[in-house]
Design an enzyme around this catalytic site. Sequence first.
Site, PDB file in Angstrom:
ATOM      1  N   CYS A   1     -59.298  28.807  -9.263  1.00  0.00           N
ATOM      2  CA  CYS A   1     -57.855  28.798  -8.999  1.00  0.00           C
ATOM      3  C   CYS A   1     -57.547  28.506  -7.533  1.00  0.00           C
ATOM      4  O   CYS A   1     -58.229  29.002  -6.621  1.00  0.00           O
ATOM      5  CB  CYS A   1     -57.253  30.141  -9.398  1.00  0.00           C
ATOM      6  SG  CYS A   1     -55.469  30.194  -9.198  1.00  0.00           S
TER       7      CYS A   1
ATOM      8  N   CYS B   1     -55.098  34.955  -4.007  1.00  0.00           N
ATOM      9  CA  CYS B   1     -54.808  36.372  -4.278  1.00  0.00           C
ATOM     10  C   CYS B   1     -56.056  37.199  -3.945  1.00  0.00           C
ATOM     11  O   CYS B   1     -57.116  36.987  -4.549  1.00  0.00           O
ATOM     12  CB  CYS B   1     -54.423  36.555  -5.742  1.00  0.00           C
ATOM     13  SG  CYS B   1     -53.219  35.334  -6.311  1.00  0.00           S
TER      14      CYS B   1
ATOM     15  N   CYS C   1     -58.350  38.866  -6.596  1.00  0.00           N
ATOM     16  CA  CYS C   1     -58.709  38.148  -7.825  1.00  0.00           C
ATOM     17  C   CYS C   1     -60.077  37.457  -7.792  1.00  0.00           C
ATOM     18  O   CYS C   1     -60.350  36.617  -6.930  1.00  0.00           O
ATOM     19  CB  CYS C   1     -57.630  37.123  -8.154  1.00  0.00           C
ATOM     20  SG  CYS C   1     -57.945  36.325  -9.744  1.00  0.00           S
TER      21      CYS C   1
ATOM     22  N   CYS D   1     -52.870  37.860 -25.689  1.00  0.00           N
ATOM     23  CA  CYS D   1     -52.381  37.351 -24.405  1.00  0.00           C
ATOM     24  C   CYS D   1     -53.384  36.353 -23.817  1.00  0.00           C
ATOM     25  O   CYS D   1     -54.539  36.706 -23.567  1.00  0.00           O
ATOM     26  CB  CYS D   1     -52.179  38.523 -23.450  1.00  0.00           C
ATOM     27  SG  CYS D   1     -51.593  37.992 -21.835  1.00  0.00           S
TER      28      CYS D   1
ATOM     29  N   CYS E   1     -48.516  36.067 -26.082  1.00  0.00           N
ATOM     30  CA  CYS E   1     -48.186  36.220 -24.665  1.00  0.00           C
ATOM     31  C   CYS E   1     -49.044  35.214 -23.904  1.00  0.00           C
ATOM     32  O   CYS E   1     -50.166  34.911 -24.326  1.00  0.00           O
ATOM     33  CB  CYS E   1     -48.514  37.646 -24.217  1.00  0.00           C
ATOM     34  SG  CYS E   1     -48.219  37.919 -22.455  1.00  0.00           S
TER      35      CYS E   1
ATOM     36  N   CYS F   1     -42.995  40.084 -19.368  1.00  0.00           N
ATOM     37  CA  CYS F   1     -44.048  41.065 -19.121  1.00  0.00           C
ATOM     38  C   CYS F   1     -44.332  40.964 -17.629  1.00  0.00           C
ATOM     39  O   CYS F   1     -44.807  39.935 -17.151  1.00  0.00           O
ATOM     40  CB  CYS F   1     -45.291  40.727 -19.939  1.00  0.00           C
ATOM     41  SG  CYS F   1     -46.709  41.770 -19.525  1.00  0.00           S
TER      42      CYS F   1
ATOM     43  N   ARG G   1     -47.759  49.543 -19.834  1.00  0.00           N
ATOM     44  CA  ARG G   1     -49.148  49.306 -20.237  1.00  0.00           C
ATOM     45  C   ARG G   1     -50.139  49.811 -19.198  1.00  0.00           C
ATOM     46  O   ARG G   1     -50.095  49.423 -18.031  1.00  0.00           O
ATOM     47  CB  ARG G   1     -49.395  47.814 -20.504  1.00  0.00           C
ATOM     48  CG  ARG G   1     -50.829  47.557 -21.014  1.00  0.00           C
ATOM     49  CD  ARG G   1     -51.060  46.134 -21.520  1.00  0.00           C
ATOM     50  NE  ARG G   1     -50.035  45.780 -22.473  1.00  0.00           N
ATOM     51  CZ  ARG G   1     -49.109  44.862 -22.261  1.00  0.00           C
ATOM     52  NH1 ARG G   1     -49.088  44.163 -21.156  1.00  0.00           N
ATOM     53  NH2 ARG G   1     -48.202  44.616 -23.173  1.00  0.00           N
TER      54      ARG G   1
HETATM   55  N1  SAM Z   1     -52.892  32.858 -12.648  1.00  0.00           N
HETATM   56  C1  SAM Z   1     -51.830  33.538 -13.244  1.00  0.00           C
HETATM   57  C2  SAM Z   1     -51.050  34.399 -12.308  1.00  0.00           C
HETATM   58  O1  SAM Z   1     -51.615  34.853 -11.309  1.00  0.00           O
HETATM   59  O2  SAM Z   1     -49.887  34.669 -12.578  1.00  0.00           O
HETATM   60  C3  SAM Z   1     -52.231  34.364 -14.452  1.00  0.00           C
HETATM   61  C4  SAM Z   1     -53.539  35.118 -14.443  1.00  0.00           C
HETATM   62  S1  SAM Z   1     -53.686  36.410 -13.217  1.00  0.00           S
HETATM   63  C5  SAM Z   1     -55.383  36.839 -13.357  1.00  0.00           C
HETATM   64  C6  SAM Z   1     -52.791  37.755 -13.979  1.00  0.00           C
HETATM   65  C7  SAM Z   1     -52.705  39.063 -13.240  1.00  0.00           C
HETATM   66  O3  SAM Z   1     -53.926  39.756 -13.310  1.00  0.00           O
HETATM   67  C8  SAM Z   1     -52.397  39.049 -11.769  1.00  0.00           C
HETATM   68  O4  SAM Z   1     -51.047  38.840 -11.495  1.00  0.00           O
HETATM   69  C9  SAM Z   1     -52.821  40.444 -11.343  1.00  0.00           C
HETATM   70  O5  SAM Z   1     -51.743  41.333 -11.451  1.00  0.00           O
HETATM   71  C10 SAM Z   1     -53.902  40.803 -12.373  1.00  0.00           C
HETATM   72  N2  SAM Z   1     -55.225  40.926 -11.722  1.00  0.00           N
HETATM   73  C11 SAM Z   1     -55.988  39.927 -11.291  1.00  0.00           C
HETATM   74  N3  SAM Z   1     -57.119  40.392 -10.723  1.00  0.00           N
HETATM   75  C12 SAM Z   1     -57.060  41.741 -10.816  1.00  0.00           C
HETATM   76  C13 SAM Z   1     -57.923  42.794 -10.394  1.00  0.00           C
HETATM   77  N4  SAM Z   1     -59.061  42.550  -9.766  1.00  0.00           N
HETATM   78  N5  SAM Z   1     -57.551  44.065 -10.636  1.00  0.00           N
HETATM   79  C14 SAM Z   1     -56.380  44.317 -11.273  1.00  0.00           C
HETATM   80  N6  SAM Z   1     -55.523  43.367 -11.681  1.00  0.00           N
HETATM   81  C15 SAM Z   1     -55.853  42.090 -11.449  1.00  0.00           C
HETATM   82  C1  DTB Z   2     -52.105  42.061 -16.260  1.00  0.00           C
HETATM   83  O1  DTB Z   2     -51.175  42.668 -15.708  1.00  0.00           O
HETATM   84  N1  DTB Z   2     -53.388  42.379 -16.166  1.00  0.00           N
HETATM   85  C2  DTB Z   2     -54.213  41.450 -16.919  1.00  0.00           C
HETATM   86  C3  DTB Z   2     -53.150  40.511 -17.561  1.00  0.00           C
HETATM   87  N2  DTB Z   2     -51.935  40.990 -17.022  1.00  0.00           N
HETATM   88  C4  DTB Z   2     -53.306  39.072 -17.475  1.00  0.00           C
HETATM   89  C5  DTB Z   2     -55.285  40.840 -16.134  1.00  0.00           C
HETATM   90  C6  DTB Z   2     -56.212  41.838 -15.474  1.00  0.00           C
HETATM   91  C7  DTB Z   2     -57.303  41.097 -14.774  1.00  0.00           C
HETATM   92  C8  DTB Z   2     -58.356  42.007 -14.239  1.00  0.00           C
HETATM   93  C9  DTB Z   2     -59.470  41.277 -13.557  1.00  0.00           C
HETATM   94  C10 DTB Z   2     -60.087  40.199 -14.381  1.00  0.00           C
HETATM   95  O2  DTB Z   2     -60.776  40.498 -15.380  1.00  0.00           O
HETATM   96  O3  DTB Z   2     -59.883  39.027 -14.026  1.00  0.00           O
HETATM   97 FE1  SF4 Z   3     -55.144  32.431  -9.471  1.00  0.00          FE
HETATM   98 FE2  SF4 Z   3     -56.130  34.872  -9.787  1.00  0.00          FE
HETATM   99 FE3  SF4 Z   3     -54.018  34.497  -8.217  1.00  0.00          FE
HETATM  100 FE4  SF4 Z   3     -53.770  34.195 -10.918  1.00  0.00          FE
HETATM  101  S1  SF4 Z   3     -54.236  36.089  -9.806  1.00  0.00           S
HETATM  102  S2  SF4 Z   3     -52.946  32.849  -9.301  1.00  0.00           S
HETATM  103  S3  SF4 Z   3     -55.798  33.387 -11.389  1.00  0.00           S
HETATM  104  S4  SF4 Z   3     -56.067  33.667  -7.875  1.00  0.00           S
END
Ligand code: SAM
Ligand code: DTB
Ligand code: SF4
Length: 328
Positions: free
Chosen positions: A68, A72, A75, A112, A143, A203, A275
């Site tokens: 990506c 973030c 992430c 989702c 979702c 959501c 959730r």
């Molecule tokens: N790329 C899209 C976005 O960021 O909107 C969708 C996927 S992203 C992985 C969805 C959500 O997962 C993020 O907004 C964040 O709140 C959650 N997330 C990602 N990494 C995480 C982590 N290490 N621990 C907890 N929540 C996480």
């Molecule tokens: C949300 O609030 N949490 C989910 C879903 N929406 C997409 C993602 C959590 C991701 C946790 C780290 C991972 O496995 O990437």
């Molecule tokens: Fe990309 Fe992860 Fe950020 Fe979603 S949360 S925009 S997958 S870097």
Amino acid sequence: MQQATIQIVRPASPPVAAPQRWEVAQIEALFELPFNELLYQAQTVHRANFDPAEVQLSTLLSIKTGGCAENCTYCPQSSAYDTGVEATALMKVDAVLEAARAAQAAGATRFCMGAAWRSPKERDIEKVSALISAVKGLGLETCATLGMLGDGQAEALRDAGLDYYNHNIDTAPDKYADIVQTRQFEDRLDTLQRVRGAGVKVCCGGIVGMGESRTQRAALIAELANMEPYPESVPINHLVQVEGTPLHGTEVLDPFEFVRTIAAARITMPHTRVRLSAGRQALGEAVQALCFMAGANSIFYGDKLLVTGNPDVTADQALLQKLGMRAA
Ligand code: SAM
Ligand code: DTB
Ligand code: SF4
């Protein structure tokens, strides 16, 4: 003889409650309450609006993993960090349907689909629309979480059968720039407006345990609760610390503070599904039970989140049985 006049008294139309605006200080005051008092208030609100034994089950699938362009700092899927996550192409319909059927057979009611995109291209929307229609055809709620949406994209997803769009604001407005530098907080609000405008259910939640202050946790909840209307679904994630991400090594949040955040979400958004999201493996069963007491009534259900782990389905079924809870 004089005719009695019958006066028809029409009941006054019920007052339409103006949506309550929450000040950050009011939510901070909830956090400051003695723990049992806060839980009692949250439980009271919860019972007035939901069956406290019911929990909604959503299963996640990463339909396009890693690589990506956003940075973030929490992430594992950002290409900016070396986390060992391999980037994959968008999954095909058959493989997605197989995962959705398995989720449904295990008892999930919502499926989702998550993609590691900054924002989808038109071609991506076409392909994801086919996935959504196929999953919807199984009788599951759908979702998707695909990043920022442009003109017409929310409408296209809606027309394909999308019930919910997940797009988190993640943290307090004044903490956002510490957490993500490749986009602004306002960009998130813009996409949420587009989703709402298209008539797709919202959501939207956040992550706690990223080194934010209590005031910032209260501000995250205030942002969500002051949306008009507030989201139908509010995922509260406990940071999953992944090696290689900048937030790996952050001081771990006291679990009671996580429970308090759930309670504040329940009190300020009485009708939403709160959730208990990422981070359940680290929380353990007793803290999860406290979260249910505090008003959480939905979980991510399935052995994996997107790329990190989640409690096994059998462990979750056993936990719900031990607590006398059941799938909604
Ligand atoms: N790329 C899209 C976005 O960021 O909107 C969708 C996927 S992203 C992985 C969805 C959500 O997962 C993020 O907004 C964040 O709140 C959650 N997330 C990602 N990494 C995480 C982590 N290490 N621990 C907890 N929540 C996480
Ligand atoms: C949300 O609030 N949490 C989910 C879903 N929406 C997409 C993602 C959590 C991701 C946790 C780290 C991972 O496995 O990437
Ligand atoms: Fe990309 Fe992860 Fe950020 Fe979603 S949360 S925009 S997958 S870097």
